[in-house]
Design an enzyme around this catalytic site. Structure first.
Site, PDB file in Angstrom:
ATOM      1  N   HIS A 355      80.181  47.404  84.858  1.00  0.00           N
ATOM      2  CA  HIS A 355      79.565  46.110  85.175  1.00  0.00           C
ATOM      3  C   HIS A 355      79.029  45.362  83.978  1.00  0.00           C
ATOM      4  O   HIS A 355      78.435  44.300  84.144  1.00  0.00           O
ATOM      5  CB  HIS A 355      78.407  46.304  86.160  1.00  0.00           C
ATOM      6  CG  HIS A 355      78.835  46.500  87.571  1.00  0.00           C
ATOM      7  ND1 HIS A 355      79.047  45.441  88.424  1.00  0.00           N
ATOM      8  CD2 HIS A 355      79.116  47.610  88.274  1.00  0.00           C
ATOM      9  CE1 HIS A 355      79.423  45.911  89.609  1.00  0.00           C
ATOM     10  NE2 HIS A 355      79.476  47.227  89.547  1.00  0.00           N
ATOM     11  N   LYS A 543      68.998  33.264  89.869  1.00  0.00           N
ATOM     12  CA  LYS A 543      69.555  34.557  89.490  1.00  0.00           C
ATOM     13  C   LYS A 543      68.433  35.334  88.797  1.00  0.00           C
ATOM     14  O   LYS A 543      67.369  34.773  88.557  1.00  0.00           O
ATOM     15  CB  LYS A 543      70.759  34.410  88.551  1.00  0.00           C
ATOM     16  CG  LYS A 543      70.518  33.433  87.388  1.00  0.00           C
ATOM     17  CD  LYS A 543      71.762  33.202  86.551  1.00  0.00           C
ATOM     18  CE  LYS A 543      72.776  32.275  87.163  1.00  0.00           C
ATOM     19  NZ  LYS A 543      74.023  32.932  87.571  1.00  0.00           N
ATOM     20  N   ARG A 544      68.660  36.608  88.458  1.00  0.00           N
ATOM     21  CA  ARG A 544      67.619  37.329  87.733  1.00  0.00           C
ATOM     22  C   ARG A 544      67.295  36.622  86.422  1.00  0.00           C
ATOM     23  O   ARG A 544      68.158  35.977  85.820  1.00  0.00           O
ATOM     24  CB  ARG A 544      68.064  38.768  87.459  1.00  0.00           C
ATOM     25  CG  ARG A 544      67.925  39.674  88.663  1.00  0.00           C
ATOM     26  CD  ARG A 544      66.491  39.733  89.185  1.00  0.00           C
ATOM     27  NE  ARG A 544      65.641  40.501  88.317  1.00  0.00           N
ATOM     28  CZ  ARG A 544      65.383  41.786  88.454  1.00  0.00           C
ATOM     29  NH1 ARG A 544      65.880  42.466  89.484  1.00  0.00           N
ATOM     30  NH2 ARG A 544      64.610  42.428  87.604  1.00  0.00           N
ATOM     31  N   LYS A 549      71.230  34.978  80.536  1.00  0.00           N
ATOM     32  CA  LYS A 549      71.522  34.002  81.592  1.00  0.00           C
ATOM     33  C   LYS A 549      71.001  32.600  81.235  1.00  0.00           C
ATOM     34  O   LYS A 549      71.297  31.621  81.904  1.00  0.00           O
ATOM     35  CB  LYS A 549      70.958  34.482  82.921  1.00  0.00           C
ATOM     36  CG  LYS A 549      71.686  35.728  83.480  1.00  0.00           C
ATOM     37  CD  LYS A 549      71.078  36.171  84.803  1.00  0.00           C
ATOM     38  CE  LYS A 549      71.713  37.415  85.389  1.00  0.00           C
ATOM     39  NZ  LYS A 549      72.943  37.148  86.167  1.00  0.00           N
ATOM     40  N   THR A 651      78.362  36.538  90.765  1.00  0.00           N
ATOM     41  CA  THR A 651      78.819  36.308  92.135  1.00  0.00           C
ATOM     42  C   THR A 651      78.075  35.120  92.732  1.00  0.00           C
ATOM     43  O   THR A 651      78.549  34.509  93.679  1.00  0.00           O
ATOM     44  CB  THR A 651      78.581  37.543  93.032  1.00  0.00           C
ATOM     45  OG1 THR A 651      77.230  37.988  92.854  1.00  0.00           O
ATOM     46  CG2 THR A 651      79.553  38.667  92.686  1.00  0.00           C
ATOM     47  N   LYS A 655      79.238  31.956  95.514  1.00  0.00           N
ATOM     48  CA  LYS A 655      78.522  31.501  96.719  1.00  0.00           C
ATOM     49  C   LYS A 655      78.345  29.988  96.707  1.00  0.00           C
ATOM     50  O   LYS A 655      78.521  29.309  97.716  1.00  0.00           O
ATOM     51  CB  LYS A 655      77.139  32.170  96.802  1.00  0.00           C
ATOM     52  CG  LYS A 655      77.167  33.692  96.850  1.00  0.00           C
ATOM     53  CD  LYS A 655      75.755  34.263  96.612  1.00  0.00           C
ATOM     54  CE  LYS A 655      75.806  35.750  96.321  1.00  0.00           C
ATOM     55  NZ  LYS A 655      74.516  36.241  95.758  1.00  0.00           N
TER      56      LYS A 655
HETATM   57  C1  PLP Z   1      74.235  36.782  94.560  1.00  0.00           C
HETATM   58  C2  PLP Z   1      72.877  37.214  94.199  1.00  0.00           C
HETATM   59  C3  PLP Z   1      72.598  37.606  92.886  1.00  0.00           C
HETATM   60  C4  PLP Z   1      73.625  37.550  91.773  1.00  0.00           C
HETATM   61  O1  PLP Z   1      73.587  36.265  91.203  1.00  0.00           O
HETATM   62  P1  PLP Z   1      74.257  35.953  89.777  1.00  0.00           P
HETATM   63  O2  PLP Z   1      74.101  34.479  89.662  1.00  0.00           O
HETATM   64  O3  PLP Z   1      75.691  36.359  89.904  1.00  0.00           O
HETATM   65  O4  PLP Z   1      73.508  36.709  88.771  1.00  0.00           O
HETATM   66  C5  PLP Z   1      71.312  38.003  92.572  1.00  0.00           C
HETATM   67  N1  PLP Z   1      70.338  38.021  93.503  1.00  0.00           N
HETATM   68  C6  PLP Z   1      70.567  37.640  94.770  1.00  0.00           C
HETATM   69  C7  PLP Z   1      69.447  37.667  95.746  1.00  0.00           C
HETATM   70  C8  PLP Z   1      71.839  37.227  95.168  1.00  0.00           C
HETATM   71  O5  PLP Z   1      72.052  36.860  96.439  1.00  0.00           O
END
Ligand code: PLP
Length: 808
Positions: A355, A543-544, A549, A651, A655
């Site tokens: 990953h 995101k985190r 990022k 991911t 979405k």
């Molecule tokens: C999809 C998702 C992530 C991953 O988000 P990235 O933008 O790909 O880092 C992290 N936390 C939650 C709650 C998510 O639904």
């Protein structure tokens, strides 16, 4: 069970009375929730048994997805949806005066994961069951999930996430299936009938008790299992009369240490946490999981030699990689196989997903720690390494560098990624660019040695949760327009392209977005008191929180935009609402400073009436799956601005796309594949490429001071960080300033700043043409089918796991 609302209402009232002794007028949300939960469980129980029975009867190959994280989110809505009874329940409850949606709000998220990696595991389970594939999850039942985040005076405060407080209707405790796990102790060897026999003794025993959760397929009768393990001690009750005080203390200490194993999820995303307890968690999961897999396998087979044809154990990142030596241990010490036999079975049973290429996230463990906690397992790792390095040495005569790079044990540490590659038959990356970087750079030597092991499986998300459930209005519009086949086959979303320029379809897409924006605006008002305007561009970065990022890049652009608006009263831009959501690991100092910076800027911007309402900034606290489900359908712009080469896939990006937001992103991870799908006109790409970044790392040549000196607007925002203009204590944000300048900006924020500002300008201009913008949104939805996890899982099933759908 029930096929119409009347039947539902009758069944519900009976069940409510039986379970809680109340009627609907006196019932609490929790009563109602528990009642529906147990109705669902009853309803699916025969399918659950039948699914297991059929897998066994047909001798099908089954996959077990081992993961330290499953970020499931809420389960009521998606379970009702997958069972095909959401609408009946909603209507039935409505007639009883209860809102299903409001009730769902009272369900805590199952937050047993940090971010993308854990959410991927959850999406995969949904796709496995929905595709009738025999695949199950195996994880830890943490008592506390990822911490709950509060923002106090702009700072993150962490509270424990006691998600099991009110119980969990979705789980079934299976004490009859408990297994023992052994830690510590010593190992002796003896010759028994010409064979070396290893005796592990003086170990500490922990009991692993499984809790099973049903994973319900979408409108099929498949119900797979997510098995989560809980750690318990073997001491039941303390008989205080017969034990000395000293022994009592020891027992209490043992109980405490044992239960600690499944107490907390490590709240650390992509930073390796070198703690003994974490290693215990990993072995606990792996040993319990493998024992349970083998026990079930043995009900059907007498010989372990069939294992690779009947079972695949997939390890999600390196966290469960001890599955390799643990399976070896059982085959050697308990099944009495020879080393070669055991190794052959193990390396045909285990597959691995990588990953990350972030070097600080590559997992390693000190040899001493592993030796003392897992003496027998460590001996096996040592032997795997001895045999492997011998092969390397023979194959690459005298190549010391190769040997050093590939060795599993180096410098008194165990390198888990190396162990994973050597001990598995498949190594996959999670997006094309990520797999290419693994092959060409990070794992070049391994790729040279095992070229056929490496393959790519671009991530995906379940369109059932992220479109059908999260955005019911958009899902209905799609179904009205092209029929419902897209639900089973998401690639058919492409069909809506025929309405690309259809004015009435465009209007509906716009209306739905607006409606979702109004819902989000209400949530924001309630949570933060900030009033936002649904006519503005909702520009979202969730995101985190992590340096790579680059939330910092986003906020620096906002500071710059604010400066320009203040300076020039005729300055024009599409009015924007910038929305952030992010948890920082509690020990991640820099990330926490970024949260403070965002909140500080928000406070200034939102209270400045001179900027003509052109920008607002919102930081939503406690970002999690259920919040993402509300934010994403309301988004116009999806911020995916990681330093190129750093985000393995992402991911979140998928979405957003599926919900008609347009990506503003770098050429990183799956953004590259999103761009390929939608075409350059329907995405905003900027900044350094992965190769440019990797070459800077390799050859040097970047100076962030050059950016500072060349671009006055860069200098301006940098100076503001430390001048005391935005925070009262001028030193407060100096660490961010230093990381960008004195430490030469490891993530190329200042390098990408000017291209990002230009790209943001293009976004602003594009949004003014609503017709054009809506076409971009439609193109994103239409091309999002590739990013359904159904596509991803179909690829894993046929190319890695060799499993087939079970026809009923
Ligand atoms: C999809 C998702 C992530 C991953 O988000 P990235 O933008 O790909 O880092 C992290 N936390 C939650 C709650 C998510 O639904």
């Amino acid at each position: 069970m029930f096929s119409n609302t009347e039947e539902f209402k009758t069944g519900f009232s009976k069940k409510l009375a039986a379970l809680t002794g109340t009627n609907i007028e006196d019932a609490s949300y929790n009563d109602i929730y528990t009642t529906i939960g147990s109705m669902v469980r009853e309803y699916i129980s025969s399918n659950w048994m039948d699914t297991n029975h059929q897998y066994r009867k047909d001798n099908v190959k089954q996959v077990y997805y081992f993961s330290l994280e499953f970020l499931l989110g809420r389960l009521m809505g998606s379970n009702l949806l997958n069972m095909g009874i959401y609408d009946i329940c909603e209507q039935g409850l409505k007639e009883l005066g209860v809102s299903l949606e409001e009730m769902e709000e009272h369900e805590p998220d199952a937050g047993l994961g940090n971010g993308g990696l854990g959410r991927l595991a959850a999406c995969f389970l949904d796709s496995l069951a929905s595709l009738n594939l025999p695949g199950h999850g195996c994880g830890i039942r943490y008592k506390y999930g990822l911490f709950e985040q509060k923002i106090v005076s702009g700072y993150q405060v962490e509270l424990p996430d006691h998600w099991l407080k009110e119980g969990n209707v979705w789980e079934i405790r299976r004490s009859d299936k408990a297994v023992e796990i052994h830690f510590g102790g010593h190992v002796t060897m003896e010759q028994v009938q010409g064979r070396l026999k290893f005796n592990h003794y003086a170990y500490e025993t922990v009991v692993a008790v499984p809790y099973d959760m049903p994973i319900i397929g979408y409108e099929n009768s498949t119900v797979n299992t997510l098995r989560l393990w809980s750690a318990e001690s073997i001491v039941k009750d303390l008989d205080s009369h017969s034990i000395s005080t000293h022994d009592q203390r020891k027992i209490i200490e043992y109980k405490r240490q044992t239960e600690a194993i499944s107490e907390f999820l490590y709240p650390d995303d992509s930073h390796i946490e070198g703690r003994r307890l974490r290693l215990k968690q990993q072995y606990f999961l792996v040993s319990a999981g493998i024992q349970s897999v083998l026990r079930s396998y043995k009900k059907n087979y007498d010989s372990v030699f069939e294992l690779p044809n009947r079972v695949c154990i997939h390890v999600n990142d390196t966290h469960p990689v001890l599955a390799i030596p643990e399976l070896m241990r059982i085959l050697l010490d308990e099944e009495n196989l020879s080393w070669d036999e055991a190794w052959d079975i193990t390396t045909k049973t285990i597959s691995y997903t990588n990953h990350t290429t972030l070097s600080e996230a590559l997992e390693t463990w000190p040899v001493d720690l592993m030796k003392s906690l897992l003496p027998r397992v460590y001996m096996i790792i040592e032997e795997i390494n001895r045999r492997f390095t011998q092969v390397v040495w023979e194959q690459y005569q005298g190549n010391w560098e190769m040997l050093r790079n590939l060795s599993i044990i180096n410098d008194n540490t165990v390198r888990m990624a190396n162990l994973a590659i050597v001990g598995s038959y498949s190594v996959n990356g999670v997006a094309q660019v990520h797999t290419d970087i693994l092959k060409k750079r990070e794992m070049k030597d391994f790729y040279q040695m095992f070229p056929t092991k490496f393959n790519n499986k671009t991530n995906g998300i379940t369109h059932r949760r992220w479109l059908l459930r999260a955005n019911p209005q958009l899902a209905s519009l799609v179904t009205e327009s092209i029929g419902e086949d897209w639900i089973a086959e998401p690639s058919q979303l492409i069909g809506i392209k025929q309405y690309l320029s259809d004015a009435s379809f465009q209007q509906k897409v716009q209306d739905i977005k607006r409606s979702n924006k109004l819902i989000l605006a209400d949530i924001i008002k309630e949570q933060s008191g900030i009033i936002i305007d649904p006519n503005t561009v909702f520009d979202v970065h969730i995101k985190r929180l992590h340096a790579y990022k680059r939330q910092v890049l986003n906020i620096l652009h906002i500071m710059d935009l604010y400066n320009r608006i203040k300076e020039d009263s005729t300055f024009e831009t599409s009015p924007r609402t910038f929305i952030f959501g992010a948890k920082a690991a509690p020990s991640y100092y820099f990330a926490k400073k970024v949260i403070k910076l965002i909140n500080t800027v928000a406070n200034i911007v939102n209270n400045d009436s001179s900027i003509r309402g052109l920008i607002k900034v919102v930081f939503l606290e406690n970002y999690r799956v259920s919040l993402a489900e509300k934010i994403i359908p309301a988004s116009d712009v999806s911020e995916q601005i990681s330093t190129a080469s750093k985000e393995a896939s992402g991911t979140g990006n998928m979405k957003f796309m599926m919900n008609g937001a347009v990506t503003l992103g770098t050429l990183d991870g799956a953004n590259i594949e999103i761009a390929e799908e939608v075409g350059d006109d329907n995405i905003f790409i900027f900044g350094l490429t992965p190769n440019e970044v990797l070459n800077y790392y390799k050859y040097g040549g970047y100076s962030s001071w050059d950016m500072y000196n060349t671009f006055p607007r860069v200098r301006r925002v940098m100076e503001e960080l430390i001048s005391g203009e935005i925070v009262a204590q001028a030193g407060e944000l100096r660490d961010i300033y230093n990381s960008l300048l004195s430490d030469n900006d490891e993530y190329f924020v200042l390098k990408d700043f000017t291209p990002y500002v230009d790209a943001q300008l293009k976004v602003s201009q594009a949004y003014k043409n609503q017709k054009k913008w809506t076409e971009m949104a439609i193109m994103n939805i239409a091309h999002s089918g590739k990013f359904s996890s159904d596509r991803t899982i179909a690829e894993y099933a046929s190319e890695i796991w060799k499993i087939k759908p079970v026809i009923k």
